[in-house]
Scaffold this motif. Structure first.
Motif, PDB file in Angstrom:
ATOM      1  N   GLN A   1      53.863  40.965  36.340  1.00  0.00           N
ATOM      2  CA  GLN A   1      53.722  39.408  36.323  1.00  0.00           C
ATOM      3  C   GLN A   1      52.785  38.956  37.441  1.00  0.00           C
ATOM      4  N   LEU A   2      52.778  39.467  38.865  1.00  0.00           N
ATOM      5  CA  LEU A   2      52.287  39.056  39.733  1.00  0.00           C
ATOM      6  C   LEU A   2      50.583  39.553  39.166  1.00  0.00           C
ATOM      7  N   LEU A   3      50.464  40.140  38.972  1.00  0.00           N
ATOM      8  CA  LEU A   3      48.962  41.062  38.358  1.00  0.00           C
ATOM      9  C   LEU A   3      48.413  40.530  37.367  1.00  0.00           C
ATOM     10  N   ARG A   4      49.025  39.349  36.198  1.00  0.00           N
ATOM     11  CA  ARG A   4      48.460  38.555  35.263  1.00  0.00           C
ATOM     12  C   ARG A   4      48.325  36.876  35.783  1.00  0.00           C
ATOM     13  N   ASP A   5      49.104  37.204  37.042  1.00  0.00           N
ATOM     14  CA  ASP A   5      49.309  35.756  37.314  1.00  0.00           C
ATOM     15  C   ASP A   5      47.654  35.360  38.152  1.00  0.00           C
ATOM     16  N   MET A   6      47.710  37.031  38.850  1.00  0.00           N
ATOM     17  CA  MET A   6      46.235  36.555  39.707  1.00  0.00           C
ATOM     18  C   MET A   6      45.139  36.242  38.529  1.00  0.00           C
ATOM     19  N   VAL A   7      45.325  36.985  37.572  1.00  0.00           N
ATOM     20  CA  VAL A   7      44.135  37.164  36.483  1.00  0.00           C
ATOM     21  C   VAL A   7      43.976  35.809  36.252  1.00  0.00           C
ATOM     22  N   ALA A   8      45.149  35.001  35.865  1.00  0.00           N
ATOM     23  CA  ALA A   8      44.885  34.064  35.565  1.00  0.00           C
ATOM     24  C   ALA A   8      44.640  33.173  36.331  1.00  0.00           C
ATOM     25  N   GLU A   9      44.663  33.338  37.516  1.00  0.00           N
ATOM     26  CA  GLU A   9      43.926  32.203  38.609  1.00  0.00           C
ATOM     27  C   GLU A   9      42.925  32.704  38.957  1.00  0.00           C
ATOM     28  N   GLY A  10      42.111  33.593  38.409  1.00  0.00           N
ATOM     29  CA  GLY A  10      40.945  34.101  39.111  1.00  0.00           C
ATOM     30  C   GLY A  10      40.050  34.665  39.735  1.00  0.00           C
ATOM     31  N   ARG A  11      42.249  34.842  40.505  1.00  0.00           N
ATOM     32  CA  ARG A  11      41.530  35.886  41.496  1.00  0.00           C
ATOM     33  C   ARG A  11      41.685  37.733  41.428  1.00  0.00           C
ATOM     34  N   ILE A  12      40.637  37.937  40.869  1.00  0.00           N
ATOM     35  CA  ILE A  12      40.214  39.373  40.701  1.00  0.00           C
ATOM     36  C   ILE A  12      39.689  39.791  41.215  1.00  0.00           C
ATOM     37  N   GLY A  13      39.460  39.728  42.124  1.00  0.00           N
ATOM     38  CA  GLY A  13      38.944  40.796  43.642  1.00  0.00           C
ATOM     39  C   GLY A  13      37.824  40.655  44.093  1.00  0.00           C
ATOM     40  N   ARG A  14      37.268  41.842  44.282  1.00  0.00           N
ATOM     41  CA  ARG A  14      35.508  41.513  45.358  1.00  0.00           C
ATOM     42  C   ARG A  14      34.301  40.871  44.566  1.00  0.00           C
ATOM     43  N   LYS A  15      34.584  41.421  43.215  1.00  0.00           N
ATOM     44  CA  LYS A  15      33.421  40.161  42.629  1.00  0.00           C
ATOM     45  C   LYS A  15      33.586  38.788  42.523  1.00  0.00           C
ATOM     46  N   ALA A  16      35.117  37.879  42.884  1.00  0.00           N
ATOM     47  CA  ALA A  16      35.222  37.399  42.484  1.00  0.00           C
ATOM     48  C   ALA A  16      35.150  36.880  43.811  1.00  0.00           C
ATOM     49  N   GLY A  17      35.364  37.417  44.972  1.00  0.00           N
ATOM     50  CA  GLY A  17      35.332  36.700  46.831  1.00  0.00           C
ATOM     51  C   GLY A  17      37.124  36.912  46.903  1.00  0.00           C
ATOM     52  N   ARG A  18      37.971  36.687  46.122  1.00  0.00           N
ATOM     53  CA  ARG A  18      39.050  37.002  47.014  1.00  0.00           C
ATOM     54  C   ARG A  18      40.097  38.159  45.570  1.00  0.00           C
TER      55      ARG A  18
END
Length: 286
Positions: free
Chosen positions: A260-277
């Motif tokens: 669920q943490l992975l789903r939540d982070m993607v939903a929040e836009g926290r998708i990694g380096r390309k998004a800055g976080r």
């Protein structure tokens, strides 16, 4: 057989992966055509590849930026692939999108041209459904970031022509990279193993077993991984990891169910380096 790349290589999709693939073939001497969905995307792809070329030269690659750019064509119509010996599909990891893209490209190619997919998890058996010549399809799974990665996974489908894997190995070696060859299977070798480790690391963060940094250090120092699974997930993209995990869950069962943490982070836009976080904070220098 000499290790050389085709004289003319096409790439469908000029995003981070497609642009990196184009860059690699330009450095190896091929003329490269990138096709994007519209002019804005095409302009962005050209700028992305030019920036990548400049960075390579700044790091010591012995080449002329002007000469490399002169061998790059960016277009918006797949008809531009008509005379190419190899075209690599590098659109997002979505089955319907890939099926449409592969069929559209195949319609423009000569009968002896090779069509490859950069899919990281979808079996080739699913991707041949709309093709007239499934024997000309194989997987060429590049890794992000393409310029720095030294691995390419060659995926051989049940219908792939017998001579193509060895030809593809020569192409990969000509790029200065190392090929591995795998039988068509969900997630192949690299994604299946990499995602399994990454999902368990995310569950450990979710369960507060340790911090993301300490989990990564455990794998980097204890198992000699050059990059921990959570930092690698940031580099790959959490959205990409989620898509692969969902595909593997459909094909291989609940052991690949995304936390669920992975789903939540993607939903929040926290998708990694390309998004800055993502699990880490990133900037242009990192």
């Amino acid at each position: 057989m000499s290790d050389t790349t085709p004289a003319r290589v096409g790439v469908l999709g000029g995003g981070r992966m497609g642009g990196g693939i184009a860059h690699a073939f330009l450095l190896a001497g091929s003329d490269v055509t990138v096709v994007e969905r519209d002019q804005d995307a095409a302009d962005a792809a050209r700028a992305r590849i030019a920036h990548s070329i400049d960075r390579s030269i700044a790091r010591g690659v012995d080449a002329s930026a002007a000469e490399l750019r002169s061998r790059l064509t960016v277009a918006t119509d797949a008809a531009a692939f008509g005379l190419h010996g190899l075209v690599i599909e590098a659109v997002p990891e979505d089955l319907d999108l890939k099926l449409e893209a592969l069929a559209r490209v195949e319609a423009q190619l000569a009968a002896d041209a090779v069509l490859a997919s950069n899919t990281s998890s979808i079996p080739l058996a699913h991707l041949t459904e709309t093709l007239e010549r499934p024997e000309r399809l194989l997987g060429l799974h590049f890794f992000n970031p393409v310029p720095a990665s030294t691995l390419v996974e060659i995926v051989v489908g049940a219908e792939t022509a017998a001579e193509l894997p060895e030809t593809a190995r020569g192409w990969v070696r000509a790029l200065g990279k190392t090929p591995i060859t795998v039988r068509d299977s969900p997630g192949f070798a690299s994604s299946r193993l990499g995602v399994a480790i990454a999902l368990e690391a995310i569950r450990m963060v979710e369960d507060r077993v340790a911090s993301a940094a300490d989990i990564d250090l455990a794998m980097e120092l204890g198992y000699k991984h050059p990059s921990g699974p959570l930092k690698t997930t940031d580099i790959v993209g959490l959205d990409v990891r989620l898509g692969i995990a969902e595909q593997l869950e459909r094909d291989l069962g609940p052991r690949f169910a995304p936390p669920q943490l992975l789903r939540d982070m993607v939903a929040e836009g926290r998708i990694g380096r390309k998004a800055g976080r993502g699990f880490y904070e990133w900037n242009e220098e990192t």
